[in-house]
Design an enzyme around this catalytic site. Structure first.
Site, PDB file in Angstrom:
ATOM      1  N   LYS A 190       0.845  -1.202   0.000  1.00 16.65           N
ATOM      2  CA  LYS A 190       0.000   0.000   0.000  1.00 16.65           C
ATOM      3  C   LYS A 190       0.879   1.251   0.000  1.00 16.65           C
ATOM      4  O   LYS A 190       1.884   1.298   0.712  1.00 16.65           O
ATOM      5  CB  LYS A 190      -0.889  -0.034   1.249  1.00 16.65           C
ATOM      6  CG  LYS A 190      -1.963   1.041   1.299  1.00 16.65           C
ATOM      7  CD  LYS A 190      -2.831   0.838   2.547  1.00 16.65           C
ATOM      8  CE  LYS A 190      -3.980   1.820   2.648  1.00 16.65           C
ATOM      9  NZ  LYS A 190      -4.804   1.610   3.867  1.00 16.65           N
TER      10      LYS A 190
ATOM     11  N   SER B  18      -9.689   1.449   2.922  1.00 18.38           N
ATOM     12  CA  SER B  18      -8.850   2.201   2.012  1.00 18.38           C
ATOM     13  C   SER B  18      -7.772   1.374   1.322  1.00 18.38           C
ATOM     14  O   SER B  18      -7.175   1.836   0.364  1.00 18.38           O
ATOM     15  CB  SER B  18      -8.193   3.349   2.771  1.00 18.38           C
ATOM     16  OG  SER B  18      -7.334   2.829   3.777  1.00 18.38           O
TER      17      SER B  18
ATOM     18  N   SER C  18      -9.750  -0.797   7.206  1.00 15.16           N
ATOM     19  CA  SER C  18      -9.234  -0.695   5.832  1.00 15.16           C
ATOM     20  C   SER C  18      -8.523  -1.919   5.289  1.00 15.16           C
ATOM     21  O   SER C  18      -8.169  -1.945   4.112  1.00 15.16           O
ATOM     22  CB  SER C  18      -8.301   0.497   5.713  1.00 15.16           C
ATOM     23  OG  SER C  18      -9.075   1.663   5.581  1.00 15.16           O
TER      24      SER C  18
HETATM   25  N1  GLN Z   1     -13.072   3.463   6.248  1.00 18.11           N
HETATM   26  C1  GLN Z   1     -12.557   4.012   7.462  1.00 18.11           C
HETATM   27  C2  GLN Z   1     -12.322   5.487   7.304  1.00 18.11           C
HETATM   28  O1  GLN Z   1     -12.701   6.004   6.325  1.00 18.11           O
HETATM   29  C3  GLN Z   1     -11.310   3.304   7.861  1.00 18.11           C
HETATM   30  C4  GLN Z   1     -10.120   3.757   7.144  1.00 18.11           C
HETATM   31  C5  GLN Z   1      -8.906   2.978   7.499  1.00 18.11           C
HETATM   32  O2  GLN Z   1      -9.000   1.948   8.162  1.00 18.11           O
HETATM   33  N2  GLN Z   1      -7.764   3.476   7.084  1.00 18.11           N
HETATM   34  O3  GLN Z   1     -11.770   6.137   8.144  1.00 18.11           O
END
Ligand code: GLN
Length: 474
Positions: free
Chosen positions: A74, A149, A173
């Site tokens: 990532k 994400s 994420s």
């Molecule tokens: N979807 C969650 C957010 O928008 C988690 C994001 C993440 O885990 N980086 O914050």
């Protein structure tokens, strides 16, 4: 292929790291125009593959456990000499000057990095649509999102370019994209994996973890990347873990009231079928109450933006990344940030700055932190009665690109995953079977949550049911 299958083939000489990297690159060349899992593909992978191939030809003992295994990373994790953008325009030109600890450990174990993957800007999102470089698509149905994400990492594995990828998980994420793409996603205990060299989103929530095709691979990678790190004082070693023993059969707790919050009917059906299979295997299922978890999402969307607003203050056009000159220093800051950050990043910086402001600190941030510590107590109490908590990973399968333009609708996808980050415990998402949407079978995920330091339990039960293909996981 899984990492363990690759390893066997490398050891027998049936397949070589050189071929594996060439195959990874040809899958990327064929599919990634459409999927857009990768932001950069690395041209030094072939050289690393040659070295790994020679290492297997030399033979002997002590070939490092990941020797020649191609991985995708990532793009909010630093790899020395590679662009690290966090999918933000503000870091478009930023090249990492050192390896994150997780990268160093993977490198020492012989892994090959084939490319960096797309994400929601600074890991903020649940769909990978918030990337400054355009969205990633779900390889199973390209009209849908891969989740986020870590959507690029999930798509890279799901489209068959690499056997595994690293992601980061601040509120779901890793687990949510794993669920949308039919993969195994591990979010370790807070502190189990070093955050040194990860671009901070919410520092008290962030953990790096893995997206893989098997639980065994998640365990293999976890063993390599975890452990104490002098560069991250929040890291813990296996010795500080609680005594979280594996068992022959487990007692699972199901927070029924919490699950009443809008799970798609057919996802719930898959979940009930999964519970039946657990029962048939001799495990015990009991109902539990986690009333404070229902406020988890609200607490998360205060704590996380507060930390985001502070962490993203460093991107000012002076210290890192892209600068947009103004008449004076303040104008340079303002121009660089106004131009460099996308809408979601700005929304969270505004929200975070607001909840931390002196007039509102006690009303919002203070309360959310207090709730968070009560959630921990609530969960600890539950873990005196059950071995693991089980929920669906997400309330729906992958949704369509553009479907959740309302940020609140998007945030709801994280309802079952954020309490895990708020309480710091480990969790894994496993494929739970498929549901039909417009004639296409889409994967769903089941989430197992273990007590603090209880990864061993997640690997044990995960191997027993998922790797052993005991259940019809669709
Ligand atoms: N979807 C969650 C957010 O928008 C988690 C994001 C993440 O885990 N980086 O914050």
């Amino acid at each position: 292929m899984t990492i363990s299958e690759l390893r066997k083939k490398f050891l027998s000489g049936e397949y070589t790291p050189k071929e594996a990297v060439a195959d990874a690159k040809s899958v990327i060349a064929e599919k990634d125009k459409n999927i857009h899992a990768y932001l950069d593909v690395f041209d030094d992978a072939e050289k690393m593959a040659e070295e790994a191939t020679s290492r297997y030809q030399e033979g002997g003992e002590n070939i490092p456990p990941l020797c020649g295994v191609p991985l995708a990373i990532k793009n909010n994790i630093l790899i020395e000499g590679k662009r690290a953008t966090a999918a933000s325009k503000i870091l478009d030109n930023y090249v990492a000057t050192y390896d994150a600890t997780v990268i160093k450990r993977l490198r020492d174990a012989g892994a090959i990095f084939v490319g960096s993957t797309n994400l929601d800007e600074f890991a903020m999102g649940s769909s990978t649509e918030n990337s400054a470089y355009g969205p990633t698509k779900n390889p199973i149905d390209p009209s849908r999102v891969p989740g986020g994400s870590s959507g690029g990492s999930a798509a890279a594995v799901a489209m068959g370019s690499v056997p595994a990828a690293l992601g980061t998980d601040t509120g779901g994420s890793i687990r949510q994209p794993a669920s949308y793409c039919g993969l195994v996603g591990l979010k370790p205990t807070y502190g189990a994996v070093s955050r040194y060299g990860l671009m901070a989103m919410g520092s008290s929530l962030d953990q790096a973890g893995t997206l893989t095709n098997s639980v065994e691979d998640a365990e293999t990678l976890f063993k390599v990347i975890s452990g104490r790190d002098p560069h991250d004082m929040t890291t813990i070693g296996p010795d500080t873990y609680g005594a979280v023993a594996t068992k022959e059969t487990y007692t699972f707790g199901v927070p029924r009231a919490f699950l009443g919050q809008g799970v798609d009917a057919d996802v719930m059906e898959r979940f009930e079928a999964h519970l039946d299979q657990l029962r048939a295997d001799g495990h015990k299922i009991v109902d539990i109450e986690l009333p404070l978890f229902e406020a988890g999402l609200a607490a998360y969307y205060i704590v996380m933006p507060a930390e985001v607003s502070s962490n993203l203050a460093r991107y000012d056009g002076i210290r890192y990344g892209v600068r947009k000159e103004g008449e004076n220093l303040l104008e340079t800051y303002l121009n660089s940030r106004a131009d460099g950050f996308g809408a979601e990043a700005k929304r969270r910086i505004l929200l975070g700055t607001y909840v931390l402001s002196s007039g509102y600190f006690d009303a919002y941030y203070g309360k959310a932190e207090a709730l968070r510590s009560k959630m921990r107590d609530e969960l600890n109490a539950v873990f005196t009665q059950v071995d693991l908590v089980v929920t669906p990973t997400a309330p729906t399968p992958a949704f369509k690109l553009g479907e959740k333009s309302d940020p609140l609708a998007m945030y709801r996808e994280d309802i079952f995953t954020v309490p895990v980050n708020l309480t710091g415990v480990p969790a894994i998402s496993l494929p739970m079977g498929e549901v039909d949407r417009e004639g296409i079978s889409l994967p769903t995920g089941v989430q197992y949550i273990a007590p603090h330091g209880g990864e061993a339990r997640l690997f044990d039960i995960g191997r027993k049911i998922y790797d052993a293909k005991r259940y019809n996981n669709g």
